[in-house]
Design a protein around this motif. Structure first.
Motif, short mmCIF file in Angstrom:
data_model
loop_
_atom_site.label_atom_id
_atom_site.label_comp_id
_atom_site.label_asym_id
_atom_site.label_seq_id
_atom_site.Cartn_x
_atom_site.Cartn_y
_atom_site.Cartn_z
N HIS A 42 -8.22 50.00 0.59
CA HIS A 42 -7.93 48.83 0.92
C HIS A 42 -7.40 48.32 2.36
O HIS A 42 -6.05 48.62 2.42
N GLN A 43 -7.99 48.02 3.09
CA GLN A 43 -7.57 47.52 4.35
C GLN A 43 -7.94 45.95 4.59
O GLN A 43 -9.18 45.68 4.61
N TYR A 44 -7.24 45.32 5.32
CA TYR A 44 -7.38 43.90 5.59
C TYR A 44 -7.53 43.51 7.29
O TYR A 44 -6.70 44.19 8.14
N GLN A 45 -8.09 42.17 7.32
CA GLN A 45 -8.20 41.72 8.82
C GLN A 45 -7.77 40.05 8.29
O GLN A 45 -7.89 39.75 7.15
N THR A 46 -7.53 39.24 9.49
CA THR A 46 -7.26 37.88 9.32
C THR A 46 -8.24 36.92 9.53
O THR A 46 -9.11 37.15 10.51
N PHE A 47 -8.53 36.03 8.60
CA PHE A 47 -9.39 34.77 8.78
C PHE A 47 -8.57 33.55 9.41
O PHE A 47 -7.64 33.31 8.63
N ASN A 48 -8.53 33.49 10.50
CA ASN A 48 -7.91 32.39 11.08
C ASN A 48 -8.89 31.47 12.25
O ASN A 48 -8.61 31.35 13.39
N GLU A 49 -9.84 30.94 11.67
CA GLU A 49 -10.81 30.44 12.52
C GLU A 49 -10.32 28.83 13.03
O GLU A 49 -9.78 28.12 12.15
N PRO A 50 -10.48 28.33 14.30
CA PRO A 50 -10.04 27.20 14.73
C PRO A 50 -10.75 26.05 13.88
O PRO A 50 -11.91 26.10 13.75
N TYR A 52 -10.31 25.40 10.98
CA TYR A 52 -10.10 25.33 9.37
C TYR A 52 -8.80 25.16 8.99
O TYR A 52 -7.92 25.43 9.66
N PRO A 53 -8.89 24.50 7.88
CA PRO A 53 -7.36 24.00 7.22
C PRO A 53 -6.50 25.14 6.63
O PRO A 53 -5.60 24.89 5.95
N TYR A 54 -7.02 26.52 6.66
CA TYR A 54 -6.54 27.65 6.12
C TYR A 54 -6.55 28.67 6.76
O TYR A 54 -7.34 29.02 7.42
N THR A 55 -5.76 29.75 6.46
CA THR A 55 -5.92 31.06 6.89
C THR A 55 -5.66 32.23 5.76
O THR A 55 -4.80 31.87 5.11
N PHE A 56 -5.94 33.09 5.78
CA PHE A 56 -5.68 34.41 4.87
C PHE A 56 -6.17 35.78 5.44
O PHE A 56 -6.85 35.87 6.51
N GLU A 57 -5.99 36.79 4.58
CA GLU A 57 -6.31 38.00 5.10
C GLU A 57 -7.44 38.70 3.93
O GLU A 57 -7.52 38.14 2.76
N THR A 146 2.95 32.17 -4.45
CA THR A 146 3.01 33.32 -3.80
C THR A 146 4.17 33.28 -2.70
O THR A 146 4.73 32.27 -2.83
N PRO A 147 4.54 34.01 -1.99
CA PRO A 147 5.80 34.13 -1.09
C PRO A 147 5.76 33.18 -0.07
O PRO A 147 6.64 32.69 0.34
N ASN A 148 4.48 32.78 -0.02
CA ASN A 148 4.25 31.72 1.25
C ASN A 148 4.23 30.26 0.40
O ASN A 148 4.11 29.13 1.28
N GLY A 149 4.75 29.95 -0.76
CA GLY A 149 4.86 28.85 -1.47
C GLY A 149 3.71 28.04 -1.89
O GLY A 149 3.56 27.10 -2.02
N ILE A 150 2.50 29.03 -2.15
CA ILE A 150 1.15 28.42 -2.74
C ILE A 150 1.24 28.58 -4.13
O ILE A 150 1.34 29.78 -4.56
N GLY A 151 0.52 27.55 -4.50
CA GLY A 151 0.60 27.60 -6.13
C GLY A 151 -1.04 27.28 -6.66
O GLY A 151 -1.69 26.82 -5.82
N ASP A 202 -8.29 42.72 -3.99
CA ASP A 202 -8.64 42.11 -2.80
C ASP A 202 -8.43 40.40 -2.95
O ASP A 202 -7.87 40.08 -1.89
N MET A 203 -8.82 39.84 -4.22
CA MET A 203 -8.58 38.68 -4.47
C MET A 203 -7.16 38.07 -4.30
O MET A 203 -6.68 37.38 -3.65
N VAL A 204 -6.32 39.22 -4.92
CA VAL A 204 -5.02 38.93 -5.27
C VAL A 204 -4.32 38.94 -3.67
O VAL A 204 -3.44 38.06 -3.43
N HIS A 205 -4.71 39.87 -3.05
CA HIS A 205 -4.28 40.12 -1.46
C HIS A 205 -4.62 38.60 -0.69
O HIS A 205 -3.87 38.44 0.06
N LEU A 206 -5.77 38.29 -1.13
CA LEU A 206 -6.11 37.04 -0.15
C LEU A 206 -5.19 36.14 -0.42
O LEU A 206 -4.96 35.32 0.25
N ILE A 207 -4.75 35.75 -1.79
CA ILE A 207 -4.02 34.45 -2.17
C ILE A 207 -2.69 34.70 -1.76
O ILE A 207 -1.69 33.80 -1.37
N ASN A 208 -2.18 36.12 -2.08
CA ASN A 208 -0.61 36.37 -1.27
C ASN A 208 -0.64 36.17 0.27
O ASN A 208 0.66 35.84 0.52
N THR A 209 -1.59 36.19 0.72
CA THR A 209 -1.58 36.00 2.32
C THR A 209 -2.01 34.59 2.74
O THR A 209 -1.88 34.15 3.76
#
Length: 213
Positions: A42-50, A52-57, A146-151, A202-209
Motif C-alpha cells: 500500500h503506497q499512495y500519491q496525491t490527487f490535487n488537480e486544479p 477540483y473542489p476536493y483532494t485526497f490520496e 476523519t481527522p480532517n473533519g470529514i463526515g 485503500d478506500m479508507v485511506h482515501l477517505i481519511n486523507t
C-alpha cells in the motif's frame, strides 16, 4: 473351467471389490480453490488537480481518469472521476454534486442545482446502496468522522452484490461526494473477498486523507 473364463471372472470380481471398497471408504471432497493473487504494498500519491473542489490520496497502482460517461449517462459536472485498478479489473466511481438550497414545496425551480438538497443527496446515496439488497445478505453502515473533519457513511455490502464497498462524504452545506467500488467481472463473494478487503483499505485511506478545497 478353462483359463479364459477364469481370467474373466477374476476381472469382474476385482472391479466389484474396488467399487465396494470405494463406497465404504472415507472421502473428503477437495475444497474449491482460486488463483493466488500477489498484492502490492500500500503506497499512495496525491490527487490535487486544479479546479477540483476536493483532494485526497490514492494508490500508486491506480489511475485517476475523468469520467465522461457514468453508467451510460452524462456526468452532472466535470468533477466526476474514476479510480481504476488495472491489476484487479476494478474501479471506484467517484461522483460529486454541489448542495443547493431547499426549494419551496410545490415550486419548480429553473436551476437544477436547487434540487440537490443535502437531504435528497443523502437519501439517494442510501437508495443506491440498498438497491443491492436482493443480492446482499447484509449491509453494514459505519459513520465516518476523519481527522480532517470529514463526515459521511461507509457501506459494506455482504453477499454476491455488484459492489461490496461504498461511501459518501459531505460537509452538509456545499459539497457531497459518493464513491462505489465495482469489478469488471461477475460478482462472487468467495473469489473477490480477498481483493475487496485489500481495496477497502485503500478506500479508507482515501477517505481519511480527503479534504474539501
Amino acid at each position: 473351467m478353462n483359463t479364459l473364463k477364469f481370467l474373466a471372472l477374476l476381472g469382474i470380481c476385482s472391479i466389484t471389490f474396488a467399487l465396494f471398497s470405494s463406497c465404504n471408504s472415507d472421502y473428503t471432497p477437495k475444497r474449491r480453490g482460486y488463483y493466488r493473487i500477489d498484492f502490492p504494498q500500500h503506497q499512495y500519491q496525491t490527487f490535487n488537480e486544479p479546479g477540483y473542489p476536493y483532494t485526497f490520496e490514492y494508490p500508486t497502482y491506480a489511475n485517476v481518469l475523468r469520467d465522461t460517461s457514468f453508467f451510460e449517462t452524462r456526468p452532472e459536472n466535470p468533477w466526476w472521476i474514476n479510480i481504476d485498478f488495472p491489476r484487479f479489473n476494478a474501479r471506484i466511481y467517484i461522483s460529486y454534486k454541489d448542495i443547493g438550497p431547499q426549494t419551496n414545496q410545490g415550486s419548480i425551480s429553473p436551476n437544477p442545482k436547487e434540487s440537490n438538497t443535502f437531504d435528497k443527496l443523502r437519501d439517494d446515496a442510501f437508495k443506491m446502496t440498498f438497491k443491492h439488497t436482493y443480492k446482499a445478505n447484509s449491509i453494514d453502515q459505519t459513520p465516518i468522522q476523519t481527522p480532517n473533519g470529514i463526515g459521511g457513511v461507509f457501506f459494506h455490502v455482504g453477499g454476491n452484490a455488484a459492489t461490496a464497498n461504498q461511501f459518501f462524504v459531505t460537509d452538509t452545506t456545499r459539497h457531497f461526494l459518493r464513491g462505489a467500488l465495482y469489478f469488471d467481472t461477475a460478482p462472487n463473494e468467495d473469489s473477490l473477498g480477498i481483493v475487496n478487503k485489500f481495496l477497502e483499505e485503500d478506500m479508507v485511506h482515501l477517505i481519511n486523507t480527503f479534504r474539501w478545497k
